[in-house]
Write a protein that holds these residues in place. Structure first.
Motif, mmCIF file in Angstrom:
data_model
loop_
_atom_site.group_PDB
_atom_site.id
_atom_site.type_symbol
_atom_site.label_atom_id
_atom_site.label_comp_id
_atom_site.label_asym_id
_atom_site.label_seq_id
_atom_site.Cartn_x
_atom_site.Cartn_y
_atom_site.Cartn_z
ATOM 1 N N VAL A 123 -5.141 0.545 -1.699
ATOM 2 C CA VAL A 123 -5.105 1.743 -2.549
ATOM 3 C C VAL A 123 -6.225 1.677 -3.586
ATOM 4 O O VAL A 123 -6.940 2.657 -3.822
ATOM 5 C CB VAL A 123 -3.725 1.886 -3.227
ATOM 6 C CG1 VAL A 123 -3.739 3.006 -4.258
ATOM 7 C CG2 VAL A 123 -2.654 2.156 -2.177
ATOM 8 N N THR A 154 7.178 11.585 -0.250
ATOM 9 C CA THR A 154 7.419 10.285 -0.890
ATOM 10 C C THR A 154 8.890 9.882 -0.828
ATOM 11 O O THR A 154 9.275 8.854 -1.362
ATOM 12 C CB THR A 154 6.958 10.309 -2.360
ATOM 13 O OG1 THR A 154 7.527 11.452 -3.003
ATOM 14 C CG2 THR A 154 5.445 10.389 -2.465
ATOM 15 N N ALA A 184 0.834 -1.208 0.000
ATOM 16 C CA ALA A 184 0.000 0.000 0.000
ATOM 17 C C ALA A 184 0.867 1.255 0.000
ATOM 18 O O ALA A 184 0.618 2.204 -0.751
ATOM 19 C CB ALA A 184 -0.933 -0.008 1.212
ATOM 20 N N THR A 185 1.905 1.254 0.845
ATOM 21 C CA THR A 185 2.794 2.425 0.908
ATOM 22 C C THR A 185 3.491 2.645 -0.426
ATOM 23 O O THR A 185 3.541 3.764 -0.948
ATOM 24 C CB THR A 185 3.858 2.223 2.010
ATOM 25 O OG1 THR A 185 3.181 2.049 3.254
ATOM 26 C CG2 THR A 185 4.804 3.398 2.105
ATOM 27 N N ALA A 227 0.972 3.752 -3.164
ATOM 28 C CA ALA A 227 0.474 5.114 -2.948
ATOM 29 C C ALA A 227 1.561 6.146 -3.222
ATOM 30 O O ALA A 227 1.307 7.195 -3.812
ATOM 31 C CB ALA A 227 -0.052 5.263 -1.518
ATOM 32 N N ARG A 228 2.813 5.846 -2.821
ATOM 33 C CA ARG A 228 3.911 6.779 -3.085
ATOM 34 C C ARG A 228 4.124 6.943 -4.588
ATOM 35 O O ARG A 228 4.279 8.050 -5.088
ATOM 36 C CB ARG A 228 5.215 6.251 -2.456
ATOM 37 C CG ARG A 228 5.389 6.611 -1.010
ATOM 38 C CD ARG A 228 6.825 6.435 -0.545
ATOM 39 N NE ARG A 228 7.361 5.096 -0.729
ATOM 40 C CZ ARG A 228 8.145 4.483 0.156
ATOM 41 N NH1 ARG A 228 8.467 5.089 1.290
ATOM 42 N NH2 ARG A 228 8.626 3.289 -0.076
ATOM 43 N N TYR A 266 -0.954 5.052 3.495
ATOM 44 C CA TYR A 266 -1.418 5.178 2.105
ATOM 45 C C TYR A 266 -2.548 6.182 1.963
ATOM 46 O O TYR A 266 -2.627 6.908 0.979
ATOM 47 C CB TYR A 266 -1.812 3.809 1.528
ATOM 48 C CG TYR A 266 -3.116 3.247 2.049
ATOM 49 C CD1 TYR A 266 -3.160 2.492 3.205
ATOM 50 C CD2 TYR A 266 -4.310 3.481 1.367
ATOM 51 C CE1 TYR A 266 -4.352 1.994 3.684
ATOM 52 C CE2 TYR A 266 -5.514 2.986 1.846
ATOM 53 C CZ TYR A 266 -5.532 2.249 3.002
ATOM 54 O OH TYR A 266 -6.712 1.761 3.487
ATOM 55 N N SER A 297 -2.027 -3.147 -4.781
ATOM 56 C CA SER A 297 -2.512 -2.918 -3.423
ATOM 57 C C SER A 297 -4.023 -2.807 -3.396
ATOM 58 O O SER A 297 -4.604 -1.912 -3.999
ATOM 59 C CB SER A 297 -1.898 -1.628 -2.849
ATOM 60 O OG SER A 297 -2.675 -1.177 -1.740
#
Ligand code: XCC
Ligand code: SF4
Length: 649
Positions: free
Chosen positions: A588, A197, A76-77, A80-81, A205, A585
């Protein structure tokens, strides 16, 4: 494993592109289509957004065996980044383009216009009023200087909210405030997003995705909106204008110059210079009948909207234009200009000329515009192109016959005027037509083409089906050019292809059912149109309530990611022809495709073909109509129509 090579008909739709792509194949010219085929199957990790290259412990990839990167970042991180960084790329592109225009406006205001001037004083004064700048009794230069300085602050402001967002419906502003996504200065949003980021900063996220929406809002309601406003002030607000589109606009006996890219400043000057008697004379002395200036991509849209300069094609026709063998020069500036152009041009006499110091291409001739003498600079470029005319090899020239007539130039001001006339210019007739079910809703079809799919196919299939179903279609960017090439931007099309209700309205008002509203920064005009609909009343208090949808069928650029994101953050559901790189993800994907609707009133929907898109769009429009309580009237209207038909018999 190499991808199989597609046939020409699997790559392009219109007859001109088919003909020229065949010529390219026969002459062994590589194009984006052959290169797309040559790219082996694309990286699954990259495609799903789960490849992280943010620090040098990586690249890290998420797999069932390694569900986290070295630092512990999960899917997710990472997704999202990556997504936020795409939004940053798009926002930066639109906004930097806007900034250059503001700086030009400032120069003009200070008396250093060097050939540029304030063409549209009315828009200048109207805009000044919107921003609370005193204009009565002041010279246009004084007003322009205040406005330019205010716009510059929109980029640099550290603590103040973006002023341009106050042009949105009040309810919209409240929604943004409540979700903490009202943007500050555009540059600050971009820098903050890059910071967040960086390795080891923002890992939540949702927090990252909200920042993506916030940054995108600083594009749509900031950088892009400012670019549109300032272009209108400097170069004139578009009014309906006739022209032609497709490679057939190139001419055998003229010097053909194609302008390609995005910023209108130079192309405006070239448009002026190409009409100059001394330049036409120069062309005749070189044995040509004159000059044909034509555009590709959004530069095309800019000078089409204001001067009726013909359109040679959209994004994936940039190489094809050269392959005709009939182009003396292609002038490029920023965005969407392929680095492969000089390689294609090597097989012909075409010179690729880059003109912006922030955008150089190996193999292109770099000629910077002399800021102090823009018109003379433009003339020099044209003379150089004319000198190249003698190098054209007639044996290599094929200019397709195909070109279609069109009407473009639908700024919001122009639409208002067409709907209501000089004295009562307003959106009222459109709102009424929507309330009376003659028009079921408004759909913006925008964005690029993509070499991985069949050019224009999704865009045009969808457009046709929507107008048949009484949906008014607004267009910008390469999607607008796609319709132009199909002849769908003429009022006549309305008669032939639109549903009864839409046809009635289009006939009465004298507009096509598909309105060309400009370049990609002009997606801000679609937001402006939506705002007019809200303000006019009867269709809800913010953009999420009006029956409107945005679609990016064949998109490819980061700008499209930013555009789609600011549409959603503005409450407008967005249909994507192919997904973002977020599928790695579920969190996300769930946030962007579902939860966003709870926050803003709109979310993303992926529809991989036009049929699915039509169904989803009609369902969304229907739901909005239902909530507004205007669907009942539809049943009545349908009964009316049936009755009338009986009478007709
Ligand atoms: Fe580029 Fe604006 Fe996309 Fe066309 S539509 S391919 S971004 S030119 Ni903007
Ligand atoms: Fe890997 Fe984390 Fe570095 Fe990304 S930031 S490359 S996930 S260690």
């Amino acid at each position: 494993m190499a991808k199989k090579e597609r046939s020409i008909e699997e790559c392009v739709t219109d007859a001109a592109s088919v003909e020229i792509l065949r010529k390219a194949q026969e002459e062994c010219i590589d194009t984006c289509f052959s290169r797309a085929d040559a790219q082996s199957v694309q990286c699954k990790f990259g495609n799903e957004g789960i490849c992280c290259r943010i620090c040098y412990m990586g690249p890290c990839r998420i797999t069932p065996k390694s569900p986290c990167g070295i630092c512990g970042a999960d899917a997710a991180t990472i997704v999202a980044r990556n997504f936020l960084r795409e939004v940053v790329g798009g926002t930066a592109a639109h906004s930097d383009h806007g900034r250059h225009l503001v700086l030009r406006l400032k120069k003009v205001a200070l008396g250093n216009g060097s050939g540029y001037e304030i063409k549209d004083e009315r828009t200048l004064r109207y805009t000044a009023c919107l921003y609370g700048i005193e204009e009565a009794g002041r010279s246009k230069e004084e007003v322009a200087l205040d406005l330019a300085n205010l716009f510059l602050k929109e980029f640099t402001s550290q603590e103040e909210k973006l002023k341009t967002t106050t042009l949105a419906p009040l309810n919209q502003q409240n929604i943004w405030h409540n979700n903490h996504v009202t943007p500050l200065g555009i540059d600050r949003m971009i820098v903050e997003s890059m910071h967040r980021t960086h390795m080891g900063v923002d890992h939540d996220y949702k927090n990252l995705l909200l920042q993506a929406f916030r940054t995108a809002l600083s594009d749509g309601w900031g950088g892009s909106r400012i670019a549109t406003i300032v272009s209108d002030i400097l170069f004139g607000s578009p009014q309906p204008i006739r022209s032609n589109a497709n490679l057939g606009v190139l001419k055998e006996k003229t010097v053909n110059i194609v302008v390609h890219g995005h910023e209108p400043a130079l192309s405006e000057m070239l448009a002026v210079a190409s009409q100059a008697p001394d330049i036409i004379e120069y062309a005749k002395n070189a044995g040509a009948d004159g000059i044909t200036l034509a555009g590709i991509c959004c530069t095309a849209n800019e000078i089409l909207m204001r001067h009726g300069i013909p359109v040679a094609g959209n994004f994936l026709q940039q190489e094809l234009a050269i392959v005709t063998g009939a182009v003396e020069m292609m002038v490029i500036d920023v965005q969407c200009c392929m680095p492969g152009l000089p390689e294609v041009a090597r097989a012909y006499h075409t010179e690729i000329v880059s003109t912006n110091d922030i955008a150089k291409t190996i193999g292109a001739t770099h000629l910077t515009l002399d800021e102090n003498n823009a018109l003379e600079s433009a003339k020099q470029i044209l003379r150089r192109a004319i000198d190249n005319f003698k190098q054209r090899d007639p044996a290599k020239v094929i200019i397709p016959a195909e070109k279609k007539p069109l009407v473009a130039g639908f700024s919001v001001e122009a639409i208002k005027y067409m709907l209501g006339g000089t004295y009562r210019a307003s959106f009222r007739p459109l709102n009424d037509a929507i309330i009376q079910n003659r028009i079921l809703g408004v759909v913006g079809i925008v964005g690029c083409n993509n070499a991985r799919s069949k050019v224009d196919n999704y865009i045009n299939t969808l457009t046709k089906e929507l107008i048949k179903r009484n949906v008014l279609v607004l267009k910008t960017g390469c999607a607008a050019i796609a319709s132009a090439k199909q002849g769908m931007l003429t009022p006549e099309t309305a008669l032939e292809q639109a549903g009864t209700g839409l046809r009635e309205v289009c006939e009465a008002v004298g507009i096509p059912p598909v309105l060309h509203m400009g370049s990609c920064v002009d997606n801000s005009r679609i937001l402006e149109a939506g705002t007019e609909i809200v303000i006019e009343g009867g269709l809800g208090d913010d953009l999420s309530q009006i029956p409107a949808v945005g679609v990016a069928p064949e998109w490819m650029s980061e700008k499209a990611v930013a555009i789609a994101s600011y549409f959603v953050a503005s409450g407008i559901d967005v249909i994507l022809g192919h997904p973002f790189r977020i599928q790695g993800s579920q969190e996300v994907t769930g946030f962007l495709e579902k939860e966003a609707a709870g926050l803003f009133g709109g979310s993303f929907h992926v529809c991989e073909n036009p049929d699915a898109a039509v169904e989803t769009i009609m369902e969304i429009l229907n739901n909005k109509r239902e909530k507004l309580g205007i669907n009942k009237k539809m049943e009545r209207k349908l009964m009316d129509m049936k009755d009338r038909r009986k009478l007709d018999v």
